[in-house]
Scaffold this motif. Structure first.
Motif, PDB file in Angstrom:
ATOM      1  N   GLY A  19       0.824  -1.207   0.000  1.00 17.67           N
ATOM      2  CA  GLY A  19       0.000   0.000   0.000  1.00 17.67           C
ATOM      3  C   GLY A  19       0.851   1.248   0.000  1.00 17.67           C
ATOM      4  N   SER A  20       1.998   1.177   0.670  1.00 13.99           N
ATOM      5  CA  SER A  20       2.922   2.309   0.632  1.00 13.99           C
ATOM      6  C   SER A  20       3.500   2.461  -0.760  1.00 13.99           C
ATOM      7  N   ALA A  21       3.811   1.331  -1.391  1.00 19.03           N
ATOM      8  CA  ALA A  21       4.430   1.384  -2.714  1.00 19.03           C
ATOM      9  C   ALA A  21       3.422   1.810  -3.779  1.00 19.03           C
ATOM     10  N   ILE A  22       2.257   1.190  -3.773  1.00 19.10           N
ATOM     11  CA  ILE A  22       1.293   1.471  -4.837  1.00 19.10           C
ATOM     12  C   ILE A  22       0.498   2.716  -4.516  1.00 19.10           C
ATOM     13  N   GLY A  23       0.525   3.641  -5.448  1.00 22.72           N
ATOM     14  CA  GLY A  23      -0.197   4.887  -5.212  1.00 22.72           C
ATOM     15  C   GLY A  23      -0.165   5.735  -6.462  1.00 22.72           C
ATOM     16  N   LEU A  24      -0.179   7.033  -6.283  1.00 24.40           N
ATOM     17  CA  LEU A  24      -0.139   7.938  -7.426  1.00 24.40           C
ATOM     18  C   LEU A  24       1.111   7.730  -8.262  1.00 24.40           C
ATOM     19  N   GLY A  25       2.175   7.254  -7.617  1.00 20.96           N
ATOM     20  CA  GLY A  25       3.417   7.009  -8.337  1.00 20.96           C
ATOM     21  C   GLY A  25       3.226   6.046  -9.504  1.00 20.96           C
ATOM     22  N   ASN A  26       2.358   5.050  -9.328  1.00 25.30           N
ATOM     23  CA  ASN A  26       2.170   4.044 -10.372  1.00 25.30           C
ATOM     24  C   ASN A  26       1.315   4.550 -11.513  1.00 25.30           C
ATOM     25  N   VAL A  27       0.389   5.420 -11.234  1.00 28.19           N
ATOM     26  CA  VAL A  27      -0.556   5.855 -12.257  1.00 28.19           C
ATOM     27  C   VAL A  27      -0.182   7.259 -12.744  1.00 28.19           C
ATOM     28  N   LEU A  98       8.451  16.614   2.735  1.00 28.40           N
ATOM     29  CA  LEU A  98       8.439  17.386   1.492  1.00 28.40           C
ATOM     30  C   LEU A  98       7.656  16.634   0.409  1.00 28.40           C
ATOM     31  N   ILE A  99       7.883  15.327   0.320  1.00 31.20           N
ATOM     32  CA  ILE A  99       7.162  14.546  -0.687  1.00 31.20           C
ATOM     33  C   ILE A  99       5.660  14.612  -0.423  1.00 31.20           C
ATOM     34  N   LEU A 100       5.286  14.417   0.834  1.00 26.93           N
ATOM     35  CA  LEU A 100       3.858  14.445   1.146  1.00 26.93           C
ATOM     36  C   LEU A 100       3.248  15.817   0.851  1.00 26.93           C
ATOM     37  N   ALA A 223      11.844   4.716 -10.060  1.00 28.08           N
ATOM     38  CA  ALA A 223      11.912   3.445  -9.330  1.00 28.08           C
ATOM     39  C   ALA A 223      11.895   3.712  -7.821  1.00 28.08           C
ATOM     40  N   PHE A 224      12.663   4.681  -7.377  1.00 26.23           N
ATOM     41  CA  PHE A 224      12.685   5.039  -5.957  1.00 26.23           C
ATOM     42  C   PHE A 224      11.315   5.497  -5.487  1.00 26.23           C
ATOM     43  N   PHE A 225      10.756   6.417  -6.255  1.00 23.67           N
ATOM     44  CA  PHE A 225       9.489   7.011  -5.840  1.00 23.67           C
ATOM     45  C   PHE A 225       8.398   5.947  -5.763  1.00 23.67           C
ATOM     46  N   SER A 226       8.344   5.127  -6.810  1.00 25.20           N
ATOM     47  CA  SER A 226       7.257   4.166  -6.877  1.00 25.20           C
ATOM     48  C   SER A 226       7.387   3.080  -5.809  1.00 25.20           C
ATOM     49  N   LEU A 227       8.606   2.627  -5.556  1.00 25.42           N
ATOM     50  CA  LEU A 227       8.789   1.628  -4.502  1.00 25.42           C
ATOM     51  C   LEU A 227       8.671   2.262  -3.123  1.00 25.42           C
ATOM     52  N   GLY A 228       8.833   3.582  -3.074  1.00 27.97           N
ATOM     53  CA  GLY A 228       8.775   4.258  -1.775  1.00 27.97           C
ATOM     54  C   GLY A 228      10.019   4.004  -0.948  1.00 27.97           C
ATOM     55  N   ILE A 229      11.189   4.021  -1.603  1.00 25.43           N
ATOM     56  CA  ILE A 229      12.430   3.794  -0.858  1.00 25.43           C
ATOM     57  C   ILE A 229      13.294   5.052  -0.853  1.00 25.43           C
ATOM     58  N   GLY A 230      14.287   5.075   0.029  1.00 23.18           N
ATOM     59  CA  GLY A 230      15.219   6.190   0.096  1.00 23.18           C
ATOM     60  C   GLY A 230      14.893   7.179   1.201  1.00 23.18           C
ATOM     61  N   GLY A 232      13.355   6.121   4.289  1.00 21.40           N
ATOM     62  CA  GLY A 232      13.115   5.483   5.583  1.00 21.40           C
ATOM     63  C   GLY A 232      11.665   5.147   5.880  1.00 21.40           C
ATOM     64  N   VAL A 233      10.813   5.201   4.864  1.00 19.16           N
ATOM     65  CA  VAL A 233       9.413   4.829   5.085  1.00 19.16           C
ATOM     66  C   VAL A 233       9.332   3.360   5.493  1.00 19.16           C
ATOM     67  N   LEU A 234      10.053   2.522   4.750  1.00 20.76           N
ATOM     68  CA  LEU A 234       9.984   1.094   5.056  1.00 20.76           C
ATOM     69  C   LEU A 234      10.776   0.755   6.308  1.00 20.76           C
ATOM     70  N   THR A 318      -3.172   5.349   1.183  1.00 19.94           N
ATOM     71  CA  THR A 318      -2.310   4.370   1.858  1.00 19.94           C
ATOM     72  C   THR A 318      -0.829   4.703   1.660  1.00 19.94           C
ATOM     73  N   SER A 319      -0.480   5.393   0.575  1.00 22.98           N
ATOM     74  CA  SER A 319       0.905   5.833   0.406  1.00 22.98           C
ATOM     75  C   SER A 319       1.181   7.050   1.278  1.00 22.98           C
ATOM     76  N   ALA A 320       0.240   7.968   1.314  1.00 23.97           N
ATOM     77  CA  ALA A 320       0.412   9.186   2.098  1.00 23.97           C
ATOM     78  C   ALA A 320       0.550   8.853   3.584  1.00 23.97           C
ATOM     79  N   ILE A 321      -0.210   7.844   4.014  1.00 23.68           N
ATOM     80  CA  ILE A 321      -0.118   7.405   5.406  1.00 23.68           C
ATOM     81  C   ILE A 321       1.319   7.017   5.733  1.00 23.68           C
ATOM     82  N   SER A 322       1.946   6.279   4.818  1.00 18.81           N
ATOM     83  CA  SER A 322       3.308   5.811   5.086  1.00 18.81           C
ATOM     84  C   SER A 322       4.278   6.986   5.128  1.00 18.81           C
ATOM     85  N   LEU A 323       4.043   7.989   4.292  1.00 13.34           N
ATOM     86  CA  LEU A 323       4.914   9.169   4.298  1.00 13.34           C
ATOM     87  C   LEU A 323       4.744   9.970   5.584  1.00 13.34           C
ATOM     88  N   LEU A 324       3.497  10.079   6.044  1.00 13.14           N
ATOM     89  CA  LEU A 324       3.244  10.855   7.258  1.00 13.14           C
ATOM     90  C   LEU A 324       3.777  10.137   8.496  1.00 13.14           C
TER      91      LEU A 324
HETATM   92  N1  TRP Z   1       5.336   4.892  -3.553  1.00 14.80           N
HETATM   93  C1  TRP Z   1       4.242   5.804  -3.384  1.00 14.80           C
HETATM   94  C2  TRP Z   1       3.543   5.963  -4.719  1.00 14.80           C
HETATM   95  O1  TRP Z   1       3.972   5.375  -5.684  1.00 14.80           O
HETATM   96  C3  TRP Z   1       4.670   7.129  -2.806  1.00 14.80           C
HETATM   97  C4  TRP Z   1       5.568   6.937  -1.637  1.00 14.80           C
HETATM   98  C5  TRP Z   1       5.258   6.293  -0.481  1.00 14.80           C
HETATM   99  C6  TRP Z   1       6.907   7.342  -1.535  1.00 14.80           C
HETATM  100  N2  TRP Z   1       6.336   6.273   0.328  1.00 14.80           N
HETATM  101  C7  TRP Z   1       7.371   6.904  -0.279  1.00 14.80           C
HETATM  102  C8  TRP Z   1       7.753   8.008  -2.387  1.00 14.80           C
HETATM  103  C9  TRP Z   1       8.673   7.151   0.101  1.00 14.80           C
HETATM  104  C10 TRP Z   1       9.057   8.245  -1.997  1.00 14.80           C
HETATM  105  C11 TRP Z   1       9.534   7.814  -0.755  1.00 14.80           C
HETATM  106  O2  TRP Z   1       2.563   6.635  -4.826  1.00 14.80           O
END
Ligand code: TRP
Length: 445
Positions: A19-27, A98-100, A223-230, A232-234, A318-324
């Motif tokens: 849910g953190s990974a899949i979000g606006l980044g994918n679409v 900043l991303i959120l 790739a970073f944005f969509s996976l939600g890495i870099g 510390g979210v995960l 669900t992605s925004a939750i992980s960022l917050l």
């Molecule tokens: N991956 C999310 C998306 O594709 C956005 C996201 C969640 C994110 N956690 C992140 C982006 C951490 C960068 C870093 O919509």
């Protein structure tokens, strides 16, 4: 000290990270960045980046979080108590905020569409096309801000509810539904007359794009944005994880699911872009201009449109939750205040920081940063620098500073060829690939 919450089930955890990974980044983001960078060749480099850089970092972040069972600042400090890298945890706190800040703006756009289609369902369909209404909407001085605020309020509400009740249960319902909807949309899009050019655009590499150094940086950042890495979210999510979960499987499931989702969304969008004679390289508004045309051409389009934007808005949630959760977990520990208070404080700060992005297509359209609207420019800054540099920091932290034994044990890889390959990739491949791409695209190399 009360005991920290943990995820209830293994599936619940995987769904939360998915849910953190899949979000606006994918679409939204995948389609606009692929459109700007020539399609097929971008897709190949993006997939390579997911496998080579994404999966190892995903595993590193999860292992770090589970081992230290804390927020990202704490995790960095514990893993490298004597290196200056330990101070970078706080950068991740600001980075994810900043991303959120602009993510909430785009998510607000999806809410606005949801309302639009819901109204169309109830009665009189409006005279203008949804795309025209969208252009007017993002230029409005108040409306985008109102939707941004509403979205942030929803996000804060789930984060206040906590890990189990809030985050976990939200994901269980939404993700399977969204997957089916995007699949149906792709199936429809491919059957539109003239869609073949779009399928080719996305799947057949245009080799002239391969020589373009910018494209590699764009693919890496995506790739970073969509996976939600870099950021510390995960790591933060891993902090709510018990020992019985197997991390490598989770990392593969997340990366595979996320990439598949982006590909399907691409198949929903690009065939339609070409079928309707639109321009693929029109920046962040792409999906919001194309999709309404698809729905307008479909029998039952208003219903489908309403369903689609409901699901996309929830996936964004669900992605925004992980960022917050990253800044909130930090503030709760650091300032010793209640979760609710911390969430409200952080959310207000993020709302204010996002205002220039929200207004950048309207009252602030005069303000151009590097020739781009504010939201566009912040998004590019994040994807070109903040996330790749965060990735290097985590690779060095886990690969070099943490200690080989701890790293291998915490990742569940133990010893063996795969474990060795993972550590080698973190130590050498990930920093080298990121550095080379950064230097090449800035013209230094
Ligand atoms: N991956 C999310 C998306 O594709 C956005 C996201 C969640 C994110 N956690 C992140 C982006 C951490 C960068 C870093 O919509």
């Amino acid at each position: 000290m009360t005991q920290r919450e943990q995820w209830t089930t293994r599936a619940g955890f995987i769904l939360a990270t998915l849910g953190s990974a899949i979000g606006l980044g994918n679409v939204w983001r995948f389609s606009y960045v692929a459109g700007e960078n020539g399609g097929g060749a971008f897709l190949l480099v993006y997939l390579a980046a997911v496998v080579v850089v994404g999966v190892p970092l995903l595993l590193a972040e999860l292992a770090l979080g589970r081992h230290t069972q804390g927020d990202v600042v704490q995790a960095f400090q514990e893993a490298a108590p004597r290196s200056p890298i330990r101070f970078l945890g706080i950068v991740a706190v600001f980075g994810s905020s900043l991303i959120l800040s602009y993510y909430a703006v785009v998510a607000g756009w999806t809410l606005r569409y949801l309302l639009d289609y819901a109204i169309a369902l109830l009665g009189a369909p409006p005279a203008e096309s949804a795309a025209v209404r969208f252009e007017r909407f993002i230029a409005h001085p108040v409306e985008p801000v109102a939707w941004q605020l509403l979205f942030l309020a929803l996000t804060a509400a789930v984060v206040i509810a906590g890990i189990r009740r809030g985050i976990e249960s939200a994901n269980r319902i939404i993700l399977p539904l969204l997957g089916v909807t995007v699949l149906a949309l792709a199936a429809y899009s491919i059957t539109l007359p003239g869609s073949g050019a779009g399928v080719r655009f996305l799947l057949a590499p245009d080799w002239s794009a391969v020589a373009e150094p910018r494209m590699y940086l764009a693919a890496l950042g995506q790739a970073f944005f969509s996976l939600g890495i870099g950021m510390g979210v995960l790591t933060t999510y891993g902090g709510y994880l018990g020992r019985r979960h197997r991390l490598p499987m989770a990392a593969f499931a997340i990366a595979g699911g996320d990439a598949l989702f982006a590909l399907t969304a691409g198949l929903a969008i690009f065939p339609a872009v070409f079928a309707f004679g639109l321009e693929p390289a029109q920046g962040p508004v792409l999906a919001f201009v194309v999709l309404p045309q698809v729905f307008a051409s479909m029998p039952g389009g208003a219903l489908f449109g309403a369903a689609f934007f409901l699901l996309l808005a929830t996936a964004a949630l669900t992605s925004a939750i992980s960022l917050l959760e990253v800044p909130v977990a930090y503030v709760v520990r650091r300032c010793g205040i209640a979760r609710r208070r911390a969430t409200l404080l952080v959310a207000v700060a993020i709302f204010l920081a996002g205002l220039p992005s929200a207004l950048g297509y309207g009252p602030l359209s005069q303000v151009q940063v590097f020739g781009r609207a504010v939201l566009d420019a912040v998004d590019q800054l994040v994807s070109d620098f903040v996330l790749p540099l965060g990735g290097i920091a985590i690779a060095i932290l886990v690969g070099w500073l943490w200690g080989k034994q701890t790293a291998l044990q915490s990742s569940d890889l133990g010893i063996g060829a795969i474990a060795g390959a993972w550590l080698f990739t973190l130590r050498f491949v990930v920093p080298a690939v990121i550095l080379i791409i950064l230097l090449r695209s800035s013209g230094i190399l």
